[in-house]
Design a protein around this motif. Structure first.
Motif, PDB file in Angstrom:
ATOM      1  N   ARG A 125      -0.852  51.967  48.427  1.00 38.20           N
ATOM      2  CA  ARG A 125      -0.589  53.133  47.568  1.00 38.20           C
ATOM      3  C   ARG A 125      -1.835  53.493  46.760  1.00 38.20           C
ATOM      4  N   PHE A 126      -2.568  52.479  46.310  1.00 36.66           N
ATOM      5  CA  PHE A 126      -3.795  52.730  45.550  1.00 36.66           C
ATOM      6  C   PHE A 126      -4.845  53.391  46.436  1.00 36.66           C
ATOM      7  N   LEU A 127      -4.899  52.967  47.691  1.00 31.66           N
ATOM      8  CA  LEU A 127      -5.879  53.515  48.625  1.00 31.66           C
ATOM      9  C   LEU A 127      -5.574  54.957  49.006  1.00 31.66           C
ATOM     10  N   ASN A 128      -4.336  55.401  48.767  1.00 30.00           N
ATOM     11  CA  ASN A 128      -3.952  56.773  49.050  1.00 30.00           C
ATOM     12  C   ASN A 128      -3.845  57.510  47.724  1.00 30.00           C
ATOM     13  N   PRO A 129      -4.963  58.066  47.223  1.00 30.82           N
ATOM     14  CA  PRO A 129      -4.980  58.664  45.883  1.00 30.82           C
ATOM     15  C   PRO A 129      -4.070  59.883  45.734  1.00 30.82           C
ATOM     16  N   VAL A 130      -3.509  60.412  46.824  1.00 31.83           N
ATOM     17  CA  VAL A 130      -2.580  61.524  46.716  1.00 31.83           C
ATOM     18  C   VAL A 130      -1.359  61.101  45.902  1.00 31.83           C
ATOM     19  N   ASN A 131      -0.981  59.823  46.032  1.00 34.31           N
ATOM     20  CA  ASN A 131       0.171  59.315  45.301  1.00 34.31           C
ATOM     21  C   ASN A 131      -0.148  58.968  43.860  1.00 34.31           C
ATOM     22  N   ASN A 132      -1.414  58.819  43.539  1.00 35.98           N
ATOM     23  CA  ASN A 132      -1.827  58.436  42.178  1.00 35.98           C
ATOM     24  C   ASN A 132      -2.304  59.663  41.417  1.00 35.98           C
ATOM     25  N   GLN A 133      -1.852  59.795  40.199  1.00 37.08           N
ATOM     26  CA  GLN A 133      -2.306  60.919  39.382  1.00 37.08           C
ATOM     27  C   GLN A 133      -3.709  60.596  38.880  1.00 37.08           C
ATOM     28  N   VAL A 183     -10.505  47.594  44.796  1.00 42.50           N
ATOM     29  CA  VAL A 183      -9.966  47.322  46.133  1.00 42.50           C
ATOM     30  C   VAL A 183     -10.475  45.974  46.638  1.00 42.50           C
ATOM     31  N   CYS A 184     -11.749  45.704  46.456  1.00 49.27           N
ATOM     32  CA  CYS A 184     -12.343  44.445  46.900  1.00 49.27           C
ATOM     33  C   CYS A 184     -11.667  43.250  46.219  1.00 49.27           C
ATOM     34  N   VAL A 185     -11.432  43.351  44.916  1.00 48.79           N
ATOM     35  CA  VAL A 185     -10.763  42.275  44.177  1.00 48.79           C
ATOM     36  C   VAL A 185      -9.322  42.127  44.674  1.00 48.79           C
ATOM     37  N   LEU A 187      -7.855  38.819  46.372  1.00 48.37           N
ATOM     38  CA  LEU A 187      -6.689  38.132  45.817  1.00 48.37           C
ATOM     39  C   LEU A 187      -5.615  37.942  46.886  1.00 48.37           C
ATOM     40  N   ILE A 188      -5.342  38.984  47.652  1.00 46.25           N
ATOM     41  CA  ILE A 188      -4.339  38.881  48.707  1.00 46.25           C
ATOM     42  C   ILE A 188      -4.727  37.772  49.690  1.00 46.25           C
ATOM     43  N   ASN A 189      -5.981  37.729  50.103  1.00 47.24           N
ATOM     44  CA  ASN A 189      -6.425  36.695  51.044  1.00 47.24           C
ATOM     45  C   ASN A 189      -6.255  35.291  50.465  1.00 47.24           C
ATOM     46  N   LYS A 190      -6.627  35.108  49.208  1.00 45.64           N
ATOM     47  CA  LYS A 190      -6.483  33.793  48.568  1.00 45.64           C
ATOM     48  C   LYS A 190      -5.007  33.433  48.385  1.00 45.64           C
ATOM     49  N   LEU A 191      -4.172  34.425  48.082  1.00 39.02           N
ATOM     50  CA  LEU A 191      -2.741  34.152  47.908  1.00 39.02           C
ATOM     51  C   LEU A 191      -2.075  33.819  49.234  1.00 39.02           C
ATOM     52  N   VAL A 192      -2.553  34.400  50.328  1.00 36.84           N
ATOM     53  CA  VAL A 192      -2.056  34.027  51.662  1.00 36.84           C
ATOM     54  C   VAL A 192      -2.391  32.559  51.921  1.00 36.84           C
ATOM     55  N   GLU A 193      -3.618  32.143  51.603  1.00 37.25           N
ATOM     56  CA  GLU A 193      -4.006  30.735  51.764  1.00 37.25           C
ATOM     57  C   GLU A 193      -3.130  29.821  50.903  1.00 37.25           C
ATOM     58  N   LEU A 194      -2.874  30.233  49.653  1.00 43.10           N
ATOM     59  CA  LEU A 194      -2.012  29.444  48.766  1.00 43.10           C
ATOM     60  C   LEU A 194      -0.608  29.362  49.337  1.00 43.10           C
ATOM     61  N   HIS A 195      -0.087  30.470  49.820  1.00 43.14           N
ATOM     62  CA  HIS A 195       1.242  30.530  50.424  1.00 43.14           C
ATOM     63  C   HIS A 195       1.338  29.521  51.580  1.00 43.14           C
TER      64      HIS A 195
END
Length: 167
Positions: A157-165, A120-122, A126-134
């Motif tokens: 979706r990853f943070l909600n493990p109910v959706n992940n097997q 999650v941290c990575v 990544l999202i924060n750096k990609l926003v800066e790149l954008h």
């Protein structure tokens, strides 16, 4: 050393390098202009060591975020030419309750075990750096190419493990 060899958890980190330069481009048969060029590279590291052994293998950001929505073989690295079959490798992704296991076969098969929090941290980084790149691309009036909203949705979706097997 991978977690399977010493019974401790591995640590995934990344580095994003951005280069801004100018290059002459043809706008017609007889006219060229000096235009901005922004390039970026992202490298993943496990326990401080670069994950891909071959510099010609390129990390595919979209596949990393895809690995947050499903388990299995993910073509997370491709050849620098863009054709997976030319070079690159898969990451075998397996979710557990508290961890995410990545298996990769390069020179030898290696298994890495990360905490879900580390993944999650990575992803958030990544999202924060990609926003800066954008924003940088927009400032230079260049085309943006990362679907940041889709990445955020896959992380949710990853943070909600109910959706992940879970295994």
């Amino acid at each position: 050393m991978a977690a399977s060899e010493d019974n401790s958890l591995d640590t995934l980190t990344f580095e994003m390098l951005v280069d801004i330069s100018k290059k002459y481009t043809n706008i017609s048969k007889h006219k060229r202009v000096l235009a901005p060029v922004v390039t970026s590279t992202i490298s993943l590291y496990v326990n401080g060591l670069r994950l891909n052994e071959d510099e010609g293998e390129v990390f595919v950001v979209t596949e990393f975020f895809e690995s947050l929505t499903r388990q299995g073989r993910i073509p997370m690295y491709t050849c620098s030419c863009g054709i997976f079959g030319c070079g690159g490798f898969y990451i075998d992704v397996l979710y557990k309750k508290e961890t995410v296991i990545w298996g990769t076969e390069q020179a030898t098969f290696t298994k890495y075990i990360f905490t879900r929090d580390n993944i999650v941290c990575v992803a958030e980084g990544l999202i924060n750096k990609l926003v800066e790149l954008h924003q940088l691309l927009q400032e230079h009036e260049l085309q943006t190419f990362h679907d940041i909203e889709a990445y955020k949705e896959k992380l949710a979706r990853f943070l909600n493990p109910v959706n992940n097997q879970l295994s």
